[in-house]
Structure formats: structure tokens, C-alpha cells
Design a protein around this motif. Sequence first.
Motif, PDB file in Angstrom:
ATOM      1  N   SER A  20       0.820  -1.206   0.000  1.00 39.56           N
ATOM      2  CA  SER A  20       0.000   0.000   0.000  1.00 39.56           C
ATOM      3  C   SER A  20       0.855   1.258   0.000  1.00 39.56           C
ATOM      4  O   SER A  20       0.569   2.214  -0.732  1.00 39.56           O
ATOM      5  CB  SER A  20      -0.929  -0.011   1.218  1.00 39.56           C
ATOM      6  OG  SER A  20      -1.701   1.159   1.273  1.00 39.56           O
ATOM      7  N   VAL A  21       1.914   1.258   0.811  1.00 35.43           N
ATOM      8  CA  VAL A  21       2.810   2.424   0.835  1.00 35.43           C
ATOM      9  C   VAL A  21       3.562   2.551  -0.489  1.00 35.43           C
ATOM     10  O   VAL A  21       3.775   3.663  -1.005  1.00 35.43           O
ATOM     11  CB  VAL A  21       3.783   2.316   2.023  1.00 35.43           C
ATOM     12  CG1 VAL A  21       4.794   3.453   1.995  1.00 35.43           C
ATOM     13  CG2 VAL A  21       3.006   2.327   3.346  1.00 35.43           C
ATOM     14  N   ASN A  23       2.420   1.698  -3.374  1.00 33.69           N
ATOM     15  CA  ASN A  23       1.460   2.261  -4.334  1.00 33.69           C
ATOM     16  C   ASN A  23       1.305   3.760  -4.157  1.00 33.69           C
ATOM     17  O   ASN A  23       1.134   4.505  -5.136  1.00 33.69           O
ATOM     18  CB  ASN A  23       0.104   1.575  -4.170  1.00 33.69           C
ATOM     19  CG  ASN A  23       0.128   0.140  -4.657  1.00 33.69           C
ATOM     20  OD1 ASN A  23       1.064  -0.290  -5.333  1.00 33.69           O
ATOM     21  ND2 ASN A  23      -0.895  -0.624  -4.311  1.00 33.69           N
ATOM     22  N   LEU A  24       1.343   4.217  -2.894  1.00 34.88           N
ATOM     23  CA  LEU A  24       1.257   5.655  -2.641  1.00 34.88           C
ATOM     24  C   LEU A  24       2.432   6.391  -3.268  1.00 34.88           C
ATOM     25  O   LEU A  24       2.254   7.439  -3.912  1.00 34.88           O
ATOM     26  CB  LEU A  24       1.231   5.901  -1.132  1.00 34.88           C
ATOM     27  CG  LEU A  24       1.289   7.362  -0.675  1.00 34.88           C
ATOM     28  CD1 LEU A  24       0.081   8.130  -1.182  1.00 34.88           C
ATOM     29  CD2 LEU A  24       1.398   7.443   0.845  1.00 34.88           C
ATOM     30  N   GLU A  27       2.086   6.438  -7.148  1.00 35.47           N
ATOM     31  CA  GLU A  27       1.119   7.406  -7.654  1.00 35.47           C
ATOM     32  C   GLU A  27       1.708   8.807  -7.732  1.00 35.47           C
ATOM     33  O   GLU A  27       1.298   9.612  -8.585  1.00 35.47           O
ATOM     34  CB  GLU A  27      -0.111   7.435  -6.742  1.00 35.47           C
ATOM     35  CG  GLU A  27      -0.919   6.152  -6.751  1.00 35.47           C
ATOM     36  CD  GLU A  27      -1.986   6.165  -5.670  1.00 35.47           C
ATOM     37  OE1 GLU A  27      -2.352   7.280  -5.224  1.00 35.47           O
ATOM     38  OE2 GLU A  27      -2.442   5.086  -5.257  1.00 35.47           O
ATOM     39  N   ASN A  44      -5.810  -0.537  -4.681  1.00 30.72           N
ATOM     40  CA  ASN A  44      -5.920   0.084  -3.366  1.00 30.72           C
ATOM     41  C   ASN A  44      -7.318  -0.065  -2.771  1.00 30.72           C
ATOM     42  O   ASN A  44      -7.476  -0.038  -1.544  1.00 30.72           O
ATOM     43  CB  ASN A  44      -5.542   1.566  -3.441  1.00 30.72           C
ATOM     44  CG  ASN A  44      -4.033   1.765  -3.470  1.00 30.72           C
ATOM     45  OD1 ASN A  44      -3.274   0.894  -3.037  1.00 30.72           O
ATOM     46  ND2 ASN A  44      -3.605   2.907  -3.975  1.00 30.72           N
ATOM     47  N   PRO A  83      -7.596   6.796   2.765  1.00 36.47           N
ATOM     48  CA  PRO A  83      -6.546   6.841   1.734  1.00 36.47           C
ATOM     49  C   PRO A  83      -5.487   7.916   1.978  1.00 36.47           C
ATOM     50  O   PRO A  83      -4.311   7.693   1.685  1.00 36.47           O
ATOM     51  CB  PRO A  83      -7.339   7.112   0.448  1.00 36.47           C
ATOM     52  CG  PRO A  83      -8.710   6.600   0.731  1.00 36.47           C
ATOM     53  CD  PRO A  83      -8.947   6.859   2.183  1.00 36.47           C
ATOM     54  N   PHE A  84      -5.879   9.071   2.518  1.00 37.37           N
ATOM     55  CA  PHE A  84      -4.894  10.137   2.700  1.00 37.37           C
ATOM     56  C   PHE A  84      -4.059   9.958   3.959  1.00 37.37           C
ATOM     57  O   PHE A  84      -3.177  10.764   4.241  1.00 37.37           O
ATOM     58  CB  PHE A  84      -5.583  11.516   2.736  1.00 37.37           C
ATOM     59  CG  PHE A  84      -6.897  11.538   3.450  1.00 37.37           C
ATOM     60  CD1 PHE A  84      -8.067  11.310   2.739  1.00 37.37           C
ATOM     61  CD2 PHE A  84      -6.967  11.760   4.814  1.00 37.37           C
ATOM     62  CE1 PHE A  84      -9.286  11.309   3.400  1.00 37.37           C
ATOM     63  CE2 PHE A  84      -8.185  11.757   5.460  1.00 37.37           C
ATOM     64  CZ  PHE A  84      -9.345  11.531   4.762  1.00 37.37           C
ATOM     65  N   ARG A  86      -2.567   6.883   4.423  1.00 39.23           N
ATOM     66  CA  ARG A  86      -1.979   5.571   4.130  1.00 39.23           C
ATOM     67  C   ARG A  86      -0.570   5.415   4.673  1.00 39.23           C
ATOM     68  O   ARG A  86      -0.109   4.309   4.926  1.00 39.23           O
ATOM     69  CB  ARG A  86      -1.978   5.317   2.622  1.00 39.23           C
ATOM     70  CG  ARG A  86      -3.257   4.700   2.114  1.00 39.23           C
ATOM     71  CD  ARG A  86      -3.177   4.411   0.642  1.00 39.23           C
ATOM     72  NE  ARG A  86      -3.212   5.621  -0.162  1.00 39.23           N
ATOM     73  CZ  ARG A  86      -2.952   5.659  -1.459  1.00 39.23           C
ATOM     74  NH1 ARG A  86      -2.609   4.556  -2.095  1.00 39.23           N
ATOM     75  NH2 ARG A  86      -3.021   6.788  -2.127  1.00 39.23           N
ATOM     76  N   ILE A  87       0.140   6.537   4.864  1.00 35.29           N
ATOM     77  CA  ILE A  87       1.504   6.449   5.353  1.00 35.29           C
ATOM     78  C   ILE A  87       1.546   5.835   6.753  1.00 35.29           C
ATOM     79  O   ILE A  87       2.550   5.235   7.166  1.00 35.29           O
ATOM     80  CB  ILE A  87       2.167   7.850   5.354  1.00 35.29           C
ATOM     81  CG1 ILE A  87       3.682   7.734   5.525  1.00 35.29           C
ATOM     82  CG2 ILE A  87       1.549   8.725   6.408  1.00 35.29           C
ATOM     83  CD1 ILE A  87       4.374   7.062   4.381  1.00 35.29           C
TER      84      ILE A  87
END
Length: 267
Positions: A20-21, A23-24, A27, A44, A83-84, A86-87
Motif C-alpha cells: 500500500s505504501v 502504491n502511494l 502514484e 488500493n 486513503p490520505f 496511508r503512510i
Amino acid sequence: MQNMKDPGYEMFIAGVSILSVFNLIYELLPGTDIATVYVVLTINIFLTAAFVGDFLYRFFTTPSRSYYMVHDWGWADLLAIAPFFRILRLIRVAKAYRFISRYGTGNIRRELSDRRAESAVYLLVFVVILIIEFGSIGVLYAERPDPSANIVSASDAMWWAYVTITTVGYGDLYPITNEGRIVGILVMTTGVGVFATFAGYIGHKLLSPTKVKEKKEDEVSGTQEPPGLDRFVKESEAREKEILARLERLERALNERSDPHDPATKP
């Protein structure tokens, strides 16, 4: 540590968090192809669903919900669903690392070995996600230079990747470049292994309860029937002994009924 689950599940959540990180970061890279970004965004959605399920699972199974939310970073698990934020999913990776350090790699290996079927399912789901995401991204980059390509969108690529790993192969979408065909070979090869593992897991789940029940019944009765040829030999020997015993009883009965003056019956 009280909210930690079995090692296979913790490794799965840690892997999903890292993906997931990644992918962030992907993007946010400049010049990234928009079609591949849509692939990542679609993946995601499934990752977020996994995080929602993980938070609910931990929240409703923890011995102390207040301890989990305050002291065991439950609040970060909840915020990481968005989603915002995700970090914050990196905290899950740190928790998994702490779990490995305290529990010990040897104990984790033994636990994974004892629960091979369950661990294989977690690995299977994670590998399917990886194959679909990176297979789709790879085929899009490979096919993009060719104007006659038929895999041109995120939807096309993900549909092609899933149909390929399930070995269905409709043939409606296919790579036409050499690079795209190499990606296809990798997707097909890994897909066969993944679904063979899945089939083995289903077979294990369907057959193991019966085997466990039979084993318990054998332990209770004090006898355990040997499988296959050994079992057949044992049964044949038992029948042979029973027949011989019956013949001996019949012979004694005939001797007792015979004439006592007959020399053949005298000792």
C-alpha cells in the motif's frame, strides 16, 4: 503483544501494508502512465477493504479495546484506513517487526509449519494481488508503444491478468509485443502455481476432518488400521486365522462324535 494474531496473518498484513505504501509512492512519481495509476488505484480499493476487516477483527477480538486503541496503536490502524493517511500503514509493518523480534524467528517458523494450510492461503491471496497489479502494469508498459495493441487501459490489463492466472484464457485480450509476451509467460507460470496451491488447500480442508475423526476413533478403540496394502495384508491374515480356528473347532467336534472304539480316534 496481546493483540497479535498468528504469524501467517501478521506477515500477510505487513506485506499488504508495504504494498500500500509502495502504491502511494508510485502514484506520486512524475511522468507515471495514467493507465498504470488507475491499476494501482483499483488495487488500493481491495487493500483498503483488507485494512477495514483487519481493524474490525482486532477491535472485536482484543481482550481490552481501550488498551488496543491507546497503547497498541489502534487509533493509527483506524486512521490508516483513510486513503490520505496511508503512510500510517507503516506502523503495521513496525508492529509486525516487533512481533518477530519478541516472538523469535524459530518459534515463528514452527508456528507456520504447524499451520501450513492457513499460511498458504494468506500467501496465496497476497501473491494473487501482486500478480494482478504488477502483471497489469508490466503489460501496459510493454504494449504502449504499439498502436495496434488491444490491451490499452487499466480495465483491459487487469481483466487480462486475472483471466490468465486462472488459466481460463478467453483470448479476447492478448499481448502482441515481444515484451508483452514475456510478461504473459511470467503471469501464466506464476498463475498455475498459485491456483494449484489453492486447489491443494481446498482438498486438504475437505479431507482432513474425516481423517482426524478416524484417527481419534482409532485412538479411542486402541487400534489403528494401516492404510493401503498393509491394511489389506493385515485383514487377510486375520481372516486366515479365523478360518483356521473354525476348522480346528470343527475337527475337535467331529472327533468327539466319532466312535470311541475306532482306532483312528484313540490317542
